[in-house]
Scaffold this active site. Structure first.
Site, mmCIF file in Angstrom:
data_model
loop_
_atom_site.group_PDB
_atom_site.id
_atom_site.type_symbol
_atom_site.label_atom_id
_atom_site.label_comp_id
_atom_site.label_asym_id
_atom_site.label_seq_id
_atom_site.Cartn_x
_atom_site.Cartn_y
_atom_site.Cartn_z
ATOM 1 N N GLU A 101 0.824 -1.220 0.000
ATOM 2 C CA GLU A 101 0.000 0.000 0.000
ATOM 3 C C GLU A 101 0.859 1.270 0.000
ATOM 4 O O GLU A 101 0.593 2.222 0.728
ATOM 5 C CB GLU A 101 -0.946 -0.001 1.201
ATOM 6 C CG GLU A 101 -1.889 -1.184 1.219
ATOM 7 C CD GLU A 101 -2.903 -1.127 2.341
ATOM 8 O OE1 GLU A 101 -4.056 -1.518 2.107
ATOM 9 O OE2 GLU A 101 -2.555 -0.700 3.456
ATOM 10 N N GLU A 126 -6.794 -7.473 -1.230
ATOM 11 C CA GLU A 126 -7.486 -7.345 0.054
ATOM 12 C C GLU A 126 -8.940 -6.979 -0.177
ATOM 13 O O GLU A 126 -9.271 -5.814 -0.410
ATOM 14 C CB GLU A 126 -6.823 -6.290 0.946
ATOM 15 C CG GLU A 126 -5.452 -6.678 1.456
ATOM 16 C CD GLU A 126 -4.902 -5.684 2.472
ATOM 17 O OE1 GLU A 126 -5.684 -4.846 2.993
ATOM 18 O OE2 GLU A 126 -3.686 -5.740 2.749
#
Length: 847
Positions: free
Chosen positions: A190, A259
């Site tokens: 991320e 995710e």
């Protein structure tokens, strides 16, 4: 996993990488048995639609791993995904730990033995609501280091640890290119939003990380998530509640969702979030419908933040995450079963799905179809109704289909519906915590901390110190102690107006003691970790001892510049209301003590607990701050998961046989809005909440494998003061089971029976009910075939009700662990209301 779901998604694209870098990709793609193209990950030359789920090995025990993996496979997963937790594996520089619940190789091999693949997210930054984002705190103290940017000291450490993990996996032949289960690896995590903030140094670091990873020669593709400019050959992937909008940065990369958030984390002081199974299924079906080929549930089993591993700060000890397998490893129904049915439906479509891109067909203002066809004639369709408020009747392929609000129907043969995301065929299981009788009860002993005894283990200096730099995160606790002299002629001594002590802290909590007595406490929150203590304090003439116990509640796990983060009492500290006005205490002499006396004596351990004299019986004080409590108990019979009920306590930590269950804080009540929640409409982390006004976490998981048959030592350190006599051991089990199924609801079983030619007429669905292991259905609490209303636990009859609704369940289910009943009028004495769409609602009690 990031704590900010709405972080910037679009990042400036990077320039082309070097020819050497591209050569590494070509070698990997051509020679490796795992590769990718524009449609999917390919394994041994075959495109695959892959369903994955996150199970973090340190958040459960090795004894739990086989059952978790088995249930994941039974739930329809192809892949297990896990982070690698650097701070758990290298607690001090060069000293590695790969044992117990950090035995990474054992975990990977168990996945392999089950026949599943593995996605290894090395990071080594993980976020994950994990302490310091998975980084060892000692990294902070490497000269010149700056985290996650184009910084030599950081890159050297990151490359060293990443290489260590890759070489470990290679030595055990665990990459798929060696015949092992690891089909994908991830570097960084991320990073896109942070790169955008940093600019050129961030882009340079991204390029370096990608090149470094590919250069390790794993023979499997690498992934970067939330990284729109991931350099070739890295695949950029999506994280979020929904990812159907996502497209990879190159046309020759597959659409991956690393995710898919199954819920959200619980924070101390916050309610417990949950995500309806219908919306979870809707988001996954929509991703596959729009060309996605890899989806990973974050989390599939959340588990427990044992010890001091929770980050945040203020992340709760439970990391349940409303995952399909709950914190204790039990199936969360209906989510586990509803997603299992979804996965089976998707797999029926796989031959068509992997053949190419879909054809989109509008079916209405909020409705559309996506059709996949293969050259061999396979055809599969997804019919979607995005309207969150109303049903839709659509025409497709000369047939009519009724689509519930906010739902997708899956047609593996472009004709017959086998699954709709809003029609749940799986049972609902209502869970309960049952008190476990302990022979003779829990007999507690107590030991009280005394700050005045710390002088021999302390140091003194002028001014206030930063907590993390002082404790090096070896303890949550740091004492700040100073003396204040009060003249006998101070006015407040005569008029009774107490002087006000003001203490400013960078976080996260504090208890203030004046002359050995608790004066008050203050604490922050995840959203606002900084805090101020301001209260009138009872001072006397002469010298007064101020002792502030500053407490860290997990180090932050997300954000830039880890090296600059701080905690503790940074000041100012001042007294107001004296004759001389405001007195600043910040720059006088302070004495510091890292940790608690009980920690240095290891009172939580079997050996250390005998090093002090404990009070017993009537001398065990209640509501006393800074108190250690201990007791012993025998392991309860059976296999049901266990927990300790800490509802009578305030804040502190818990140990079983020397192993930490984590931080407890039941006194921090949940603030939020827990209104009724619909599955329809866009989900966000604060949409569906439970436990408002109650403890954010009351029960704390006790792994069965940590227990001996008898003589188990339970130790509790209590900061605020609580009643240990209210602590109980509980087991988690099924309370009741429900089914809620429409008369003509589509099922995969019925579709497959038709497809096999074994039947040639429409089949009714069945209601399946199953209690937990060792339980039986004792009574039927509710049953109605017709138009019942309400939800599991609060059903009621509607205007239409078959009066013999109970009969079939009393006959077929009572006394059984499981049963199935066909949802058809003849099972319930006939059709109670012809020409009305009917359904069955049933609730049965388990014991």
């Amino acid at each position: 996993m990031g704590s900010k779901p709405n972080a910037m998604k679009n990042v400036v694209a990077m320039a082309a990488v070097s020819a050497l870098f591209l050569l590494g990709f070509l070698v990997c793609s051509v020679s490796g048995s795992v590769s990718y193209d524009s449609r999917a990950i390919t394994i041994n030359g075959k495109r695959r639609i892959l369903i994955s789920g996150s199970i973090h090995y340190p958040r459960s025990t090795p004894e739990m791993w086989p059952d978790l993996i088995r249930k994941a496979k039974e739930g329809g997963l192809d892949v297990i995904q896990t982070y690698v937790f650097w701070n758990g594996h290298e607690p001090s520089p060069g000293k590695y730990y790969f044992e117990g619940n950090y035995d990474l190789v054992k975990f990977v091999k168990l996945v392999q033995q089950s026949g599943l693949y593995l996605h290894l997210r090395i990071g080594p930054y993980v976020c994950a609501e994990w302490n310091f984002g998975g980084f060892p705190v000692w990294l902070k103290y490497i000269p010149g280091i700056s985290f996650r940017t184009d910084n030599g000291p950081f890159k050297a450490q990151m490359q060293r640890f990443t290489t260590k993990i890759v070489n470990m996996m290679k030595a055990e032949r665990l990459f798929e290119s060696q015949g092992g289960p690891i089909i994908l690896s991830q570097i960084e995590n991320e990073y896109g939003p942070m790169e955008y903030e940093l600019g050129a140094p961030g882009r340079s670091y991204t390029n370096w990380a990608a090149k470094m990873a590919v250069g390790l020669g794993t023979g499997v593709p690498w992934v970067m998530c939330k990284q729109d400019d991931a350099p070739d050959p890295i695949i950029n992937a999506c994280n979020g509640f929904y990812c159907d909008y996502f497209s990879p940065n190159k046309a020759y990369k597959p659409k991956m969702w690393t995710e898919a958030w199954t819920g959200w984390f619980t924070k101390f002081g916050g309610p417990v979030p949950y995500r309806p199974a219908e919306d979870m299924a809707f988001s996954v079906a929509r991703f596959i419908q729009k060309g996605g080929s890899f989806i990973n549930y974050y989390m599939y089993h959340g588990g427990t933040n044992f010890g001091r591993t929770a980050g945040g700060p203020f992340i709760a000890t439970s990391y349940d995450y409303d995952a399909p397998l709950d914190e204790y490893g039990l199936e969360r129904q209906p989510k586990w079963g509803h997603l299992k049915d979804l996965h089976r439906a998707i797999k029926l479509c796989e031959p068509a799905l992997v053949s190419g891109e879909p054809t989109r067909m509008p079916l209405g203002n909020y409705q559309e179809a996506h059709v996949y066809k293969s050259k061999s004639g396979a055809c599969s369709a997804f019919l979607a109704n995005y309207n969150p408020k109303s049903y839709a009747k659509v025409s497709f392929g000369n047939n009519h289909y009724n689509l519930p609000p906010w739902s997708i129907s899956i047609l593996p043969d472009c004709k017959n519906t086998v699954y709709n995301t809003a029609r749940v065929g799986a049972q609902t299981s209502r869970m309960k915590m049952v008190r476990v009788p302990v022979h003779g009860g829990l007999s507690w002993q107590a030991y009280n901390e005394d700050p005045s005894t710390y002088i021999d283990e302390s140091f003194t200096m002028v001014g206030l110190v930063e907590q993390i730099n002082t404790t090096r995160d070896t303890s949550d606790y740091l004492w700040y102690m100073t003396d204040v002299k009060v003249d006998a002629n101070e006015g407040f001594l005569r008029n009774g107006d107490l002087p006000t002590l003001t203490v400013l802290s960078a976080g996260h909590a504090m208890h203030v003691f004046i002359n050995g007595q608790l004066s008050g406490s203050a604490y922050g929150s995840l959203d606002s970790p900084k805090l101020t203590f301001r209260k009138g304090v009872n001072l006397r003439a002469g010298f007064n001892k101020i002792a502030i116990l500053s407490i860290a509640v997990g180090l932050p796990n997300v954000g830039p510049h880890f090296e600059t983060w701080n905690a503790g009492v940074l000041g100012p500290v001042s007294l107001n209301g004296l004759n001389g006005g405001r007195r600043d205490l910040s720059w006088q002499k302070w004495t510091y003590k890292v940790g608690l006396k009980g920690e240095s004596l290891s009172l939580h351990s079997l050996s250390g607990s005998s090093s002090v004299e404990w009070a017993e019986g009537a001398f065990v004080a209640q509501k006393q701050p800074l108190t250690w409590y201990k007791t012993t108990f025998s392991a309860p019979a059976g296999d049901s998961p266990l927990a300790v009920d800490m509802g009578s306590m305030g804040k502190g930590q818990i140990w079983i046989n020397g192993q930490s269950l984590g931080r407890h804080w039941p006194a921090y009540k949940a603030v939020g809005s827990c209104s009724e929640c619909s599955y329809t409409g866009t989900f966000r982390e604060d949409k569906c909440l439970r436990n408002c006004g109650e403890a954010s976490q009351r029960w704390y998981h006790v792994p069965r494998s940590w227990l001996k048959p008898s003589g188990n030592l339970l130790v509790v350190f209590e900061e605020w003061g609580g009643d240990p006599n209210g602590i109980t051991l509980v087991r988690r089990e099924v309370d009741s089971v429900c089914a809620d199924i429409y008369e003509w609801q589509s099922t995969l079983v019925n579709y497959q029976l038709h497809a096999s030619g074994k039947v040639n007429k429409p089949l009714h669905p069945k209601a399946h009910l199953q209690c937990g292991p060792g339980q039986k259905i004792t009574t039927v609490k509710f049953a109605s075939f017709g138009t019942p209303e309400g939800t599991c636990g609060s059903y009621r009859q509607g205007s239409c009700h078959a009066h013999h609704s109970y009969d079939a369940f009393n006959k077929l289910c009572v006394g059984q662990n499981w049963c199935s009943v066909t949802v058809a009028p003849e099972m319930f004495g006939g059709d109670p209301c012809p020409n009305v769409m009917k359904k069955l609602a049933v609730e049965a009690v388990c014991a």
